[in-house]
Write a protein that holds these residues in place. Structure first.
Motif, PDB file in Angstrom:
ATOM      1  N   SER A 175       5.904   3.700  -4.725  1.00  0.00           N
ATOM      2  CA  SER A 175       5.247   3.900  -6.023  1.00  0.00           C
ATOM      3  C   SER A 175       3.734   3.871  -5.848  1.00  0.00           C
ATOM      4  O   SER A 175       3.211   3.368  -4.843  1.00  0.00           O
ATOM      5  CB  SER A 175       5.662   2.789  -6.995  1.00  0.00           C
ATOM      6  OG  SER A 175       5.091   1.565  -6.571  1.00  0.00           O
ATOM      7  N   ASP A 176       3.025   4.400  -6.847  1.00  0.00           N
ATOM      8  CA  ASP A 176       1.554   4.393  -6.795  1.00  0.00           C
ATOM      9  C   ASP A 176       1.033   2.968  -6.636  1.00  0.00           C
ATOM     10  O   ASP A 176       0.075   2.710  -5.902  1.00  0.00           O
ATOM     11  CB  ASP A 176       0.970   5.008  -8.075  1.00  0.00           C
ATOM     12  CG  ASP A 176       1.199   6.515  -8.133  1.00  0.00           C
ATOM     13  OD1 ASP A 176       1.772   7.057  -7.159  1.00  0.00           O
ATOM     14  OD2 ASP A 176       0.811   7.130  -9.138  1.00  0.00           O
ATOM     15  N   GLU A 177       1.683   2.054  -7.340  1.00  0.00           N
ATOM     16  CA  GLU A 177       1.236   0.663  -7.290  1.00  0.00           C
ATOM     17  C   GLU A 177       1.414   0.077  -5.874  1.00  0.00           C
ATOM     18  O   GLU A 177       0.541  -0.623  -5.368  1.00  0.00           O
ATOM     19  CB  GLU A 177       2.041  -0.141  -8.301  1.00  0.00           C
ATOM     20  CG  GLU A 177       1.216  -1.227  -8.927  1.00  0.00           C
ATOM     21  CD  GLU A 177       1.943  -1.904 -10.077  1.00  0.00           C
ATOM     22  OE1 GLU A 177       2.356  -1.202 -11.016  1.00  0.00           O
ATOM     23  OE2 GLU A 177       2.071  -3.142 -10.016  1.00  0.00           O
ATOM     24  N   PRO A 212      -5.120   5.730  -9.941  1.00  0.00           N
ATOM     25  CA  PRO A 212      -5.276   6.958  -9.145  1.00  0.00           C
ATOM     26  C   PRO A 212      -6.331   6.824  -8.047  1.00  0.00           C
ATOM     27  O   PRO A 212      -6.154   7.329  -6.932  1.00  0.00           O
ATOM     28  CB  PRO A 212      -5.712   8.006 -10.184  1.00  0.00           C
ATOM     29  CG  PRO A 212      -5.278   7.462 -11.501  1.00  0.00           C
ATOM     30  CD  PRO A 212      -5.340   5.973 -11.375  1.00  0.00           C
ATOM     31  N   ASP A 219       1.829   7.896   2.331  1.00  0.00           N
ATOM     32  CA  ASP A 219       2.036   8.300   0.936  1.00  0.00           C
ATOM     33  C   ASP A 219       3.519   8.186   0.583  1.00  0.00           C
ATOM     34  O   ASP A 219       4.198   9.193   0.384  1.00  0.00           O
ATOM     35  CB  ASP A 219       1.525   9.744   0.752  1.00  0.00           C
ATOM     36  CG  ASP A 219       1.548  10.172  -0.699  1.00  0.00           C
ATOM     37  OD1 ASP A 219       1.929   9.350  -1.558  1.00  0.00           O
ATOM     38  OD2 ASP A 219       1.177  11.328  -0.979  1.00  0.00           O
ATOM     39  N   LYS A 231      -5.043   4.547  -5.213  1.00  0.00           N
ATOM     40  CA  LYS A 231      -4.051   5.258  -4.395  1.00  0.00           C
ATOM     41  C   LYS A 231      -4.756   6.221  -3.431  1.00  0.00           C
ATOM     42  O   LYS A 231      -4.457   6.273  -2.230  1.00  0.00           O
ATOM     43  CB  LYS A 231      -3.096   6.027  -5.320  1.00  0.00           C
ATOM     44  CG  LYS A 231      -2.048   6.804  -4.565  1.00  0.00           C
ATOM     45  CD  LYS A 231      -1.164   7.613  -5.500  1.00  0.00           C
ATOM     46  CE  LYS A 231      -0.216   8.483  -4.679  1.00  0.00           C
ATOM     47  NZ  LYS A 231       0.538   9.423  -5.526  1.00  0.00           N
TER      48      LYS A 231
END
Ligand code: NZQ
Ligand code: ZN
Length: 392
Positions: free
Chosen positions: A321-323, A304, A318, A307
Motif C-alpha cells: 500500500s502507499d502507506e 503521494p 513499489d 511515496k
C-alpha cells in the motif's frame, strides 16, 4: 504549479585553489575596506586566513579581522562586528568559514546598513532595507548560506534562535574549493550532508504545487548527496565526492529545488532551531534527530510525496500500500542517518530533555512561526510538542 521568482545573484567560483582569487573578486564588487569574519579558529589552523590576508596585502586592500563566530552564532558578536565596521569604515564583508561565520557576517551587514537594533529583523519587528555587500570563502558544505537569502542568529538572552531572510544578504560571490573541506571532522561532514538533503526535503514534502523538473532536480540532488555522503564516510579525502556535496549544498538552498511549489514545509528546521538555541547542538545532527518523528507525524497528510520519495530517492520497492511504501521510505532514511553516524532521536543526539524542556521548546517554536506552520501538514503547538515527545 505555482508562479515563482528565482533570484541567484551570487557569482560562484568553484574548484581547486580558487581562494587565490579573493582580492580580485572583492575589487570586482567594489570593496575597498574589508572585514574578514571567521569562526572559532579552523581557518587559522588550516592556514587559509593567512593566505587570504596575504592576498589582500598583495593587492593593497585594507582590512580588519574579527573571529569568534560560534556554531549557532551569537548576537553579541554581531553587535561587536557592527561597531567595528562603523569605526573602521568597512564597506565589504568577507565571511570565511561555514554557515555560522557567513550568517554572522550577514547580520553584521544588516546592522551596518540599517539604523536601530539589528535583532528587530530576526524578531520580525521590521524589515531591512539593505545590507553591506558580502563575499564568502566556504569551508564546509552544509547550510547553503553562500548563496541563500537567510541568516540565522542566536540571542544569548533567552537562547532564542531565529532566522531572517531577504535578498539583500545574498552573497556577491562564493569561493568554493572542495579541498578546503578536507580538514573537517567526519561528524561535521555528515552534519553538512544531512542539512543539504534537508533543505531540499523541506521543499519537497509539500501539499502545494509541484513541477516535474523541480522534482527531478530535487530527487537527483538527494540521491547524489546520499551516495557521496557514504563515500566520504569511508574516504574523507575523496575530492570528487567533496565537490559533488559542495555544489549540491549551494543548489539545495538557493531556491532551485523549490521552484513551482508552495514555498515548502520547513517545520523540521523550525523544530531544530529550538534545539540549537537551547542545547547548542550541531544543526545537521539536530535535523536528523527530529526528522523521523516529524515524518511519522505528517506522512499520512502528504502520502503521494512520501511515496515518491521512498521509491525515487530511497530506492524502496513499489509494492504494497502507499502507506507501507511511505513508511519504508522513512525507515530507509533513518537507516541512512545511522550509516553516516547521525542520530535519529534526541537521546542519540545527546539531549536529555525533561518534559518541561519539551513544552518550552514547543512554546518557543510556535511563537517563532507565528502560531502554526507547515505544508506537508500544518502544525500547531500541540503537534510540535507531540513530535518533540516522540523524538525522545
Ligand atoms: O568555527 P570554526 O573553528 O571554523 O569550526 C567550525 C565549527 O566548529 C568547523 N569547521 C568549518 N569548516 C571547517 C571546520 N573545521 C575544520 N575544517 C574546516 N574546513 O565546523 C563547525 C561547524 O561550523 P558551522 O559554520 O557552525 O557549520 P554550518 O555551516 O553547518 O553552519 C551552521 C549554522 O548555520 C545555520 C544553522 O542553524 C547554524 O546556526 N543555518 C543557516 C542557513 C542559511 N544561512 O541559509 C540555513 C540552515 O538551515 C541553517 O539554519
Ligand atoms: Zn539547514
Amino acid at each position: 504549479m505555482f508562479d515563482f521568482q528565482y533570484f541567484t545573484p551570487t557569482k560562484v567560483v568553484f574548484g581547486k585553489n580558487t581562494e587565490s582569487r579573493v582580492a580580485e573578486l572583492i575589487r570586482e564588487f567594489g570593496g575597498t575596506k574589508i572585514l574578514i569574519h571567521y569562526g572559532g579558529g579552523s581557518v587559522v589552523r588550516s592556514g587559509l586566513l593567512k593566505r587570504v590576508t596575504d592576498s589582500l596585502d598583495a593587492a593593497g586592500l585594507a582590512y580588519v579581522t574579527l573571529g569568534g563566530a560560534v556554531p549557532n552564532p551569537h548576537l553579541g558578536l554581531v553587535y561587536e562586528g557592527i561597531e567595528l565596521c562603523k569605526k573602521e569604515g568597512v564597506d565589504f564583508l568577507l565571511g570565511v568559514g561555514g554557515g555560522s561565520a557567513i550568517d554572522s557576517a550577514k547580520a553584521i551587514g544588516y546592522g551596518v546598513a540599517n539604523e536601530g537594533d539589528v535583532w528587530d529583523f530576526y524578531d520580525y519587528k521590521r524589515k531591512a532595507t539593505g545590507c553591506l555587500p558580502i563575499g564568502v570563502i566556504l569551508t564546509i558544505a552544509a547550510t547553503g548560506s553562500e548563496m541563500s537569502d537567510s541568516s540565522v542568529i542566536t540571542k544569548e538572552e533567552g537562547l532564542v534562535k531565529r532566522g531572517y531572510s531577504s535578498d539583500y544578504c545574498r552573497p556577491k560571490f562564493a569561493i568554493m574549493n572542495p579541498e578546503l573541506t578536507m580538514t573537517l571532522p567526519d561528524y561535521q561532514t555528515a552534519c553538512g550532508c544531512t542539512d543539504i538533503m534537508m533543505h531540499t526535503m523541506e521543499r519537497y514534502f509539500t501539499n502545494g504545487g509541484n513541477m516535474d523538473i523541480t522534482d527531478a532536480l530535487a530527487e537527483g540532488l538527494l540521491r547524489t548527496v546520499k551516495d557521496n555522503a557514504l563515500i566520504l564516510c569511508k574516504d574523507p579525502k575523496n575530492y570528487d565526492a567533496r565537490a559533488e556535496v559542495m555544489w549540491a549544498g549551494s543548489l539545495a538552498h538557493n531556491g532551485l529545488t523549490g521552484c513551482g511549489n508552495d514555498g515548502g514545509d520547513w517545520m523540521t528546521h523550525k523544530l531544530e532551531h529550538e534545539l540549537g538555541g537551547l542545547y547548542d547542538v550541531a544543526h545537521g545532527a539536530g535535523l536528523a534527530a527530529i526528522w523521523g518523528s516529524w515524518a511519522r507525524y505528517v506522512y499520512k497528510d502528504c502520502l503521494p510525496r512520501f511515496k515518491k520519495f521512498a521509491i525515487n530517492v530511497m530506492g524502496v520497492e513499489d509494492s504494497g500500500s502507499d502507506e507501507e511504501i511511505a513508511l519504508r521510505g522513512i525507515e530507509a532514511m533513518e537507516d541512512f542517518y545511522r550509516s553516516i553516524n547521525m542520530p535519529t532521536n534526541l537521546r542519540e543526539l545527546g539531549v536529555e530533555a525533561t518534559d518541561e524542556d519539551l513544552v518550552l521548546m514547543a512554546q518557543k517554536c510556535a511563537i517563532g512561526v507565528g502560531g502554526e506552520m507547515g505544508s506537508a501538514k500544518v502544525l500547531n503547538e500541540e503537534a510540535m510538542l507531540a513530535i518533540y515527545r516522540a523524538s525522545m
